[in-house]
Design a protein around this motif. Structure first.
Motif, PDB file in Angstrom:
ATOM      1  N   ARG A   1       0.188   0.283  23.137  1.00 33.13           N
ATOM      2  CA  ARG A   1       1.202  -0.793  22.027  1.00 33.13           C
ATOM      3  C   ARG A   1       1.518  -1.361  22.484  1.00 33.13           C
ATOM      4  NH1 ARG A   1       4.398   3.632  19.616  1.00 33.13           N
ATOM      5  NH2 ARG A   1       3.215   4.040  18.437  1.00 33.13           N
ATOM      6  N   HIS A   2       2.221  -1.549  23.566  1.00 26.23           N
ATOM      7  CA  HIS A   2       2.611  -2.686  24.532  1.00 26.23           C
ATOM      8  C   HIS A   2       1.640  -3.002  24.955  1.00 26.23           C
ATOM      9  CE1 HIS A   2       5.204  -4.457  28.053  1.00 26.23           C
ATOM     10  NE2 HIS A   2       3.977  -4.360  28.807  1.00 26.23           N
ATOM     11  N   LEU A   3       0.397  -3.014  25.288  1.00 28.93           N
ATOM     12  CA  LEU A   3      -0.498  -3.903  25.756  1.00 28.93           C
ATOM     13  C   LEU A   3      -1.513  -4.649  24.840  1.00 28.93           C
ATOM     14  CD1 LEU A   3      -2.236  -3.561  28.746  1.00 28.93           C
ATOM     15  CD2 LEU A   3      -3.883  -2.450  27.576  1.00 28.93           C
ATOM     16  N   VAL A   4      -1.119  -4.485  23.640  1.00 25.49           N
ATOM     17  CA  VAL A   4      -1.373  -4.887  22.459  1.00 25.49           C
ATOM     18  C   VAL A   4      -0.753  -5.688  22.258  1.00 25.49           C
ATOM     19  CG1 VAL A   4      -1.666  -3.258  20.229  1.00 25.49           C
ATOM     20  CG2 VAL A   4      -3.529  -4.848  20.609  1.00 25.49           C
ATOM     21  N   ALA A   5       1.083  -5.654  21.521  1.00 25.51           N
ATOM     22  CA  ALA A   5       1.516  -6.796  21.979  1.00 25.51           C
ATOM     23  C   ALA A   5       2.116  -8.161  22.484  1.00 25.51           C
ATOM     24  CB  ALA A   5       2.372  -6.124  20.533  1.00 25.51           C
ATOM     25  N   GLU A   6       2.043  -7.154  23.822  1.00 28.70           N
ATOM     26  CA  GLU A   6       3.282  -7.900  24.619  1.00 28.70           C
ATOM     27  C   GLU A   6       1.683  -8.681  25.404  1.00 28.70           C
ATOM     28  OE1 GLU A   6       6.472  -8.671  24.226  1.00 28.70           O
ATOM     29  OE2 GLU A   6       5.995  -6.918  22.779  1.00 28.70           O
ATOM     30  N   ILE A   7       1.025  -8.152  25.883  1.00 29.11           N
ATOM     31  CA  ILE A   7      -0.013  -8.435  26.932  1.00 29.11           C
ATOM     32  C   ILE A   7      -1.168  -9.160  26.074  1.00 29.11           C
ATOM     33  CG2 ILE A   7      -1.290  -7.811  29.208  1.00 29.11           C
ATOM     34  CD1 ILE A   7       1.536  -7.169  29.576  1.00 29.11           C
ATOM     35  N   GLY A   8      -1.565  -8.573  24.902  1.00 30.08           N
ATOM     36  CA  GLY A   8      -2.584  -9.106  24.537  1.00 30.08           C
ATOM     37  C   GLY A   8      -4.033  -8.319  24.351  1.00 30.08           C
ATOM     38  N   ILE A   9      -3.780  -7.632  25.040  1.00 35.82           N
ATOM     39  CA  ILE A   9      -4.870  -6.716  25.423  1.00 35.82           C
ATOM     40  C   ILE A   9      -5.351  -4.866  24.374  1.00 35.82           C
ATOM     41  CG2 ILE A   9      -7.034  -5.491  26.583  1.00 35.82           C
ATOM     42  CD1 ILE A   9      -5.922  -7.112  29.052  1.00 35.82           C
ATOM     43  N   ALA A  10      -6.268  -4.755  23.705  1.00 33.65           N
ATOM     44  CA  ALA A  10      -6.063  -3.579  23.166  1.00 33.65           C
ATOM     45  C   ALA A  10      -7.504  -2.926  23.720  1.00 33.65           C
ATOM     46  CB  ALA A  10      -6.880  -4.411  21.619  1.00 33.65           C
ATOM     47  N   CYS A  11      -6.785  -1.835  23.845  1.00 35.05           N
ATOM     48  CA  CYS A  11      -7.552  -0.473  24.901  1.00 35.05           C
ATOM     49  C   CYS A  11      -7.459   0.565  23.768  1.00 35.05           C
ATOM     50  CB  CYS A  11      -6.435  -0.153  25.635  1.00 35.05           C
ATOM     51  SG  CYS A  11      -5.537   0.731  25.841  1.00 35.05           S
ATOM     52  N   VAL A  12      -7.902   1.960  24.217  1.00 39.67           N
ATOM     53  CA  VAL A  12      -7.905   2.968  23.159  1.00 39.67           C
ATOM     54  C   VAL A  12      -7.341   3.720  23.591  1.00 39.67           C
ATOM     55  CG1 VAL A  12      -9.200   4.986  21.618  1.00 39.67           C
ATOM     56  CG2 VAL A  12      -9.802   2.382  22.104  1.00 39.67           C
ATOM     57  N   PRO A  13      -5.451   4.349  23.407  1.00 39.77           N
ATOM     58  CA  PRO A  13      -5.542   5.390  24.019  1.00 39.77           C
ATOM     59  C   PRO A  13      -6.099   6.716  23.496  1.00 39.77           C
ATOM     60  CG  PRO A  13      -4.061   4.697  21.678  1.00 39.77           C
ATOM     61  CD  PRO A  13      -5.237   3.962  21.540  1.00 39.77           C
ATOM     62  N   GLY A  14      -5.869   7.566  24.899  1.00 36.95           N
ATOM     63  CA  GLY A  14      -6.489   8.303  25.538  1.00 36.95           C
ATOM     64  C   GLY A  14      -6.496   9.562  24.339  1.00 36.95           C
ATOM     65  N   SER A  15      -5.518  10.375  23.863  1.00 38.25           N
ATOM     66  CA  SER A  15      -5.759  10.965  22.536  1.00 38.25           C
ATOM     67  C   SER A  15      -6.064  11.089  21.919  1.00 38.25           C
ATOM     68  CB  SER A  15      -3.610  11.053  22.147  1.00 38.25           C
ATOM     69  OG  SER A  15      -3.617  10.083  21.531  1.00 38.25           O
ATOM     70  N   SER A  16      -6.773   9.875  21.610  1.00 39.95           N
ATOM     71  CA  SER A  16      -8.015   9.864  20.651  1.00 39.95           C
ATOM     72  C   SER A  16      -9.451  10.704  20.435  1.00 39.95           C
ATOM     73  CB  SER A  16      -8.475   8.443  19.427  1.00 39.95           C
ATOM     74  OG  SER A  16      -8.849   7.923  20.471  1.00 39.95           O
ATOM     75  N   PHE A  17     -10.019  10.463  22.325  1.00 42.28           N
ATOM     76  CA  PHE A  17     -10.340  11.849  22.365  1.00 42.28           C
ATOM     77  C   PHE A  17     -10.325  13.644  22.891  1.00 42.28           C
ATOM     78  CE2 PHE A  17     -10.726   7.416  23.908  1.00 42.28           C
ATOM     79  CZ  PHE A  17     -11.578   6.649  23.019  1.00 42.28           C
ATOM     80  N   TYR A  18      -9.037  13.704  22.877  1.00 44.85           N
ATOM     81  CA  TYR A  18      -9.144  15.009  22.688  1.00 44.85           C
ATOM     82  C   TYR A  18      -8.352  15.424  21.462  1.00 44.85           C
ATOM     83  CZ  TYR A  18      -8.977  14.049  27.364  1.00 44.85           C
ATOM     84  OH  TYR A  18      -9.697  13.871  28.836  1.00 44.85           O
TER      85      TYR A  18
END
Ligand code: GLN
Length: 412
Positions: free
Chosen positions: A354-371
């Motif tokens: 959330r921090h990465l997308v809103a404050e840094i401006g990069i979207a990634c996928v949180p690891g939990s969605s793969f477990y």
């Protein structure tokens, strides 16, 4: 009533209008991260789709097909031209002879090929073995088909150039008389693991011993690095009749929005898949299937160039991630890099993403969605590098802002 709807006394036990099934999974986190990226104007390294043009030849083929009025339904299980091309290339790439009339079903993306296959082969209560972390679709796919997933852990590499591994005994324990199938994704999303012949033979032996079907997702077949070789499960002795090979145009030809994929399987299994597919979607887009036939005609250099470019992109993004504080697990295939975020001062990877997308401006996928259990992915996030060098430069520039969030080590 808690849902604010008046229920009839006859139906008060119902959850208003909704099936129980949909309660067992959430919306896709990967697709949600793309929407978040748009909302925040972030560089989207979340969902795995290219931000560069598809090959000119195949776009022309699609345009020509529309102009020539190939605009009505194709044969439900796939346009003949495309099935012939798939069969031919399975011969070239895997050395497998496939009957295009009886053993191929063209679907709306490999996503539909996977769910149609599971619906065609699983009864409620059947168990399906899945390596974890896994591409998130396999979870809902299992729920929708009534199958019970059994997860086997892939363990991250200990060294910089190591690979993800699994425990042979843990895999064996996952197989029993209820096991109907194993889903195998190689090259693997999200880890980038490319399963070795030895590993595949081990899986093959279990499939034979327990009479289990292998459903393989080989969508990243041509995206390989550092000399890694893709081995198709169907090419192993004993697996021809018990493998469903799933693939598609999306990743190989950079056309994820076209939704053209396929399942290749022995005739009896194909007949079942075709039935499900027909009633789910009738068919994949007809003109784009014609373009698919043209795509599968591209020369061998195309594939070498594709892999070479992705290697450059991997080697572009990984140092930027490492410099920012991530521990990267070097992929041998596919176009994602899984990372460990333990160095950052965040409670979990969802807060981090959330921090990465809103404050840094990069979207990634949180690891939990793969477990299956969120806690298992709480220190990991995944980045996609199927982007132009310009996009990756911009991501690298933005990542520099993250350095301030690296956890300070307490002395001693
Ligand atoms: N495979 C892609 C990913 O993991 C996305 C596929 C999709 O969203 N259908 O990001």
């Amino acid at each position: 009533m808690s849902d604010g709807v008046d229920h009839s006394p006859h139906t008060a036990h119902r959850k208003h209008f909704l099936s129980d099934r949909v309660e067992h999974f959430t919306e896709s986190v990967i697709r949600d991260m793309t929407r978040q990226a748009m909302l925040h104007g972030a560089v989207n390294l979340a969902q795995g789709f290219p931000d560069f043009p598809a090959p000119a030849e195949i776009k022309q083929a699609a345009q020509q097909a529309v102009a020539a009025d190939l605009n009505q339904y194709a044969i439900t299980w796939g346009a003949k031209n495309l099935r012939n091309a798939i069969a031919r290339q399975m011969g070239v790439w895997q050395g497998i002879e496939v009957d295009p009339e009886k053993e191929i079903t063209v679907c709306c993306g490999s996503t539909e090929a996977m769910i149609s296959t599971l619906l065609a082969v699983c009864n409620p209560g059947d168990e399906v073995v899945i390596f974890e972390p896994f591409y998130e679709n396999y979870g809902p796919d299992s729920v929708l088909s009534g199958a019970k997933p059994k997860f086997v852990k892939l363990r991250p590499p200990q060294t910089e150039n190591g690979t993800w591994t699994f425990d042979e005994n843990e895999l064996r324990r996952a197989f029993d008389k209820h096991t109907k199938a194993i889903i195998l994704n190689t090259p693997n999303n999200p880890t980038g693991k490319v399963f070795t012949r030895e590993e595949l033979e081990l899986i093959r032996d279990l499939c034979l011993e327990f009479d289990v079907l292998a459903i393989t997702d080989e969508i990243y077949e041509h995206i390989l690095y550092d000399g890694a070789k893709h081995i198709a499960m169907v090419s192993l002795d004993g697996m021809r009749e018990r493998t469903v090979t799933i693939n598609g145009m999306s990743k190989t030809y950079s056309v994820t929005g076209w939704r053209v994929g396929w399942a290749v399987a022995a005739e009896k299994i194909t007949n079942a898949i075709r039935k499900v597919h027909d009633f789910l979607t009738v068919g994949a887009p007809a003109p784009l299937q014609e373009a698919g036939a043209a795509a599968l005609n591209l020369p061998a250099e195309y594939y070498a160039q594709l892999a070479g470019r992705y290697r450059e992109r991997r080697d572009h993004l990984m140092p930027a991630l490492t410099a920012a504080g991530f521990r990267c697990f070097r992929p041998q295939g596919a176009y994602y890099v899984m990372t460990d975020i333990s160095a950052f001062a965040f409670d979990d990877e969802v807060a981090f993403a959330r921090h990465l997308v809103a404050e840094i401006g990069i979207a990634c996928v949180p690891g939990s969605s793969f477990y299956r259990h969120a806690r298992d992915g709480a220190r990991q996030v995944r980045f996609a590098f199927c982007k132009t060098p310009k996009t990756l430069d911009e991501a690298a520039r933005r990542l520099e802002k993250l350095r301030g969030r690296v956890r300070l080590r307490t002395p001693g």
